[in-house]
Structures are given as C-alpha cells and as structure tokens.
Scaffold this motif. Structure first.
Motif, PDB file in Angstrom:
ATOM      1  N   LEU A 179       2.166  -0.211  15.920  1.00  0.00           N
ATOM      2  CA  LEU A 179       2.729   0.125  14.622  1.00  0.00           C
ATOM      3  C   LEU A 179       2.784   1.638  14.477  1.00  0.00           C
ATOM      4  O   LEU A 179       1.794   2.326  14.725  1.00  0.00           O
ATOM      5  CB  LEU A 179       1.840  -0.464  13.514  1.00  0.00           C
ATOM      6  N   VAL A 180       3.955   2.160  14.127  1.00  0.00           N
ATOM      7  CA  VAL A 180       4.085   3.559  13.723  1.00  0.00           C
ATOM      8  C   VAL A 180       4.375   3.506  12.230  1.00  0.00           C
ATOM      9  O   VAL A 180       5.356   2.885  11.801  1.00  0.00           O
ATOM     10  CB  VAL A 180       5.206   4.293  14.475  1.00  0.00           C
ATOM     11  N   VAL A 181       3.504   4.123  11.452  1.00  0.00           N
ATOM     12  CA  VAL A 181       3.564   3.973  10.004  1.00  0.00           C
ATOM     13  C   VAL A 181       3.360   5.312   9.305  1.00  0.00           C
ATOM     14  O   VAL A 181       2.602   6.158   9.786  1.00  0.00           O
ATOM     15  CB  VAL A 181       2.503   2.934   9.546  1.00  0.00           C
ATOM     16  N   SER A 182       4.053   5.485   8.204  1.00  0.00           N
ATOM     17  CA  SER A 182       3.871   6.647   7.350  1.00  0.00           C
ATOM     18  C   SER A 182       2.936   6.226   6.222  1.00  0.00           C
ATOM     19  O   SER A 182       3.204   5.256   5.515  1.00  0.00           O
ATOM     20  CB  SER A 182       5.230   7.092   6.796  1.00  0.00           C
ATOM     21  N   VAL A 183       1.845   6.982   6.059  1.00  0.00           N
ATOM     22  CA  VAL A 183       0.781   6.604   5.127  1.00  0.00           C
ATOM     23  C   VAL A 183       0.607   7.703   4.077  1.00  0.00           C
ATOM     24  O   VAL A 183       0.520   8.879   4.431  1.00  0.00           O
ATOM     25  CB  VAL A 183      -0.549   6.404   5.902  1.00  0.00           C
ATOM     26  N   PRO A 184       0.537   7.336   2.801  1.00  0.00           N
ATOM     27  CA  PRO A 184       0.307   8.358   1.781  1.00  0.00           C
ATOM     28  C   PRO A 184      -1.096   8.962   1.905  1.00  0.00           C
ATOM     29  O   PRO A 184      -2.021   8.299   2.390  1.00  0.00           O
ATOM     30  CB  PRO A 184       0.460   7.604   0.452  1.00  0.00           C
ATOM     31  N   LYS A 204       0.819  -1.219   0.000  1.00  0.00           N
ATOM     32  CA  LYS A 204       0.000   0.000   0.000  1.00  0.00           C
ATOM     33  C   LYS A 204       0.854   1.272   0.000  1.00  0.00           C
ATOM     34  O   LYS A 204       0.356   2.357   0.294  1.00  0.00           O
ATOM     35  CB  LYS A 204      -0.929   0.011   1.224  1.00  0.00           C
ATOM     36  N   GLN A 205       2.147   1.138  -0.306  1.00  0.00           N
ATOM     37  CA  GLN A 205       3.100   2.254  -0.330  1.00  0.00           C
ATOM     38  C   GLN A 205       3.212   2.963   1.023  1.00  0.00           C
ATOM     39  O   GLN A 205       3.411   4.176   1.098  1.00  0.00           O
ATOM     40  CB  GLN A 205       2.768   3.283  -1.426  1.00  0.00           C
ATOM     41  N   CYS A 206       3.073   2.197   2.096  1.00  0.00           N
ATOM     42  CA  CYS A 206       3.243   2.719   3.449  1.00  0.00           C
ATOM     43  C   CYS A 206       4.628   2.312   3.944  1.00  0.00           C
ATOM     44  O   CYS A 206       5.152   1.277   3.557  1.00  0.00           O
ATOM     45  CB  CYS A 206       2.192   2.149   4.393  1.00  0.00           C
TER      46      CYS A 206
END
Length: 147
Positions: free
Chosen positions: A64-69, A48-50
């Motif tokens: 979870l620490v995630v960068s999300v578009p 998912k391009q995260c």
C-alpha cells in the motif's frame, strides 16, 4: 494541483509505502478474500482521511502506498486497517475462523513501512508491477527445478 495538501494551519505531503502479511504468510489473499481486502483498505483509509495512491493485494502480502494526514500516526492507521479488515473478513468468510492456525488473528503482528520521498515514482511503479515480477520469478524457479 499542488503536490501538497493543507489543513487549517499546516501544509503537508506525507506518503508511506506499507507492506504486511497474513499470519504465517498463508497464501490466502486470492479470489473473493483478496477482493474483499482490496475493498476494505479503500473504505477504511477513506474513513481516516487517507488517500490510497497505489494498492496491490498479492496472495500472501499487501503493498500500500498511502497519503496520511499529519494528525494520524502510522501505527494507529495500521491497527485500524488490520483490525477492522480482519473482523470484516472473519464475518464475511466464516471458514477462515475455523482454521486452527489463526487463533482469531488474521494478520501477522508486524508490518514494513517506509516514507515515500523523492523516489515516489519508483516506489509506486514497484507496487503497481509487483505481481508481474513475482510471477516471472516463480516461472523461472519452476523452469530451473524442471531441468
């Protein structure tokens, strides 16, 4: 390197701290099951391009620490992560399906999410050291019960 990412017409920095649990908060995410959850999250986030910034799989919950578009909603990401990982776990560990409490649902219905802003370093450190703090509190509980 910039803290911001870019797409064709947008600069963005969207980071989230997400926590979710197995159904009934069973302490099932250990050994090979926990390792498979860990791998699955990395695989499905990249689909998912995260970008996974921090990940900690505890025996009864996941941080979870995630960068999300910006084109992806959190609810869409969580539906994808929880749905795909549950299918993968049930296929890889068939004994999980046989437990009557699951009812073909591995994860609890809800989740916790918070946006990561100026407290990024604090939140990432918290996720990274969550297991250590939990073990310390369990040991203190055992000591107080024993005395």
């Amino acid at each position: 390197m910039s803290r911001y990412k870019s797409s064709s017409h947008v600069y963005w920095r969207l980071q989230y701290h997400i926590v979710w649990t197995p159904k009934y908060r069973h302490r099932i995410l250990k050994n090979n099951v926990g390792k498979e959850v860990y791998r699955s999250i990395y695989v499905y986030c990249s689909m998912k391009q995260c970008e996974v910034l921090e990940l900690n799989v505890q025996v009864d919950h996941v941080h979870l620490v995630v960068s999300v578009p910006p084109k992806l909603s959190i609810s869409e990401l969580m539906g994808f992560l929880k749905g795909r990982s549950a299918i993968r776990l049930f296929n890889k560990f068939p004994y999980l399906r046989k437990q009557k409490l699951w009812g073909n649902h591995f994860w609890s219905r809800g989740y916790f999410v918070d946006s990561v802003g100026v407290n990024e370093a604090i939140i990432r450190r918290y996720v990274r050291h969550q297991e250590k703090k939990e073990k310390e509190s369990e040991q203190l509980e055992l000591l107080s019960v024993g005395s």
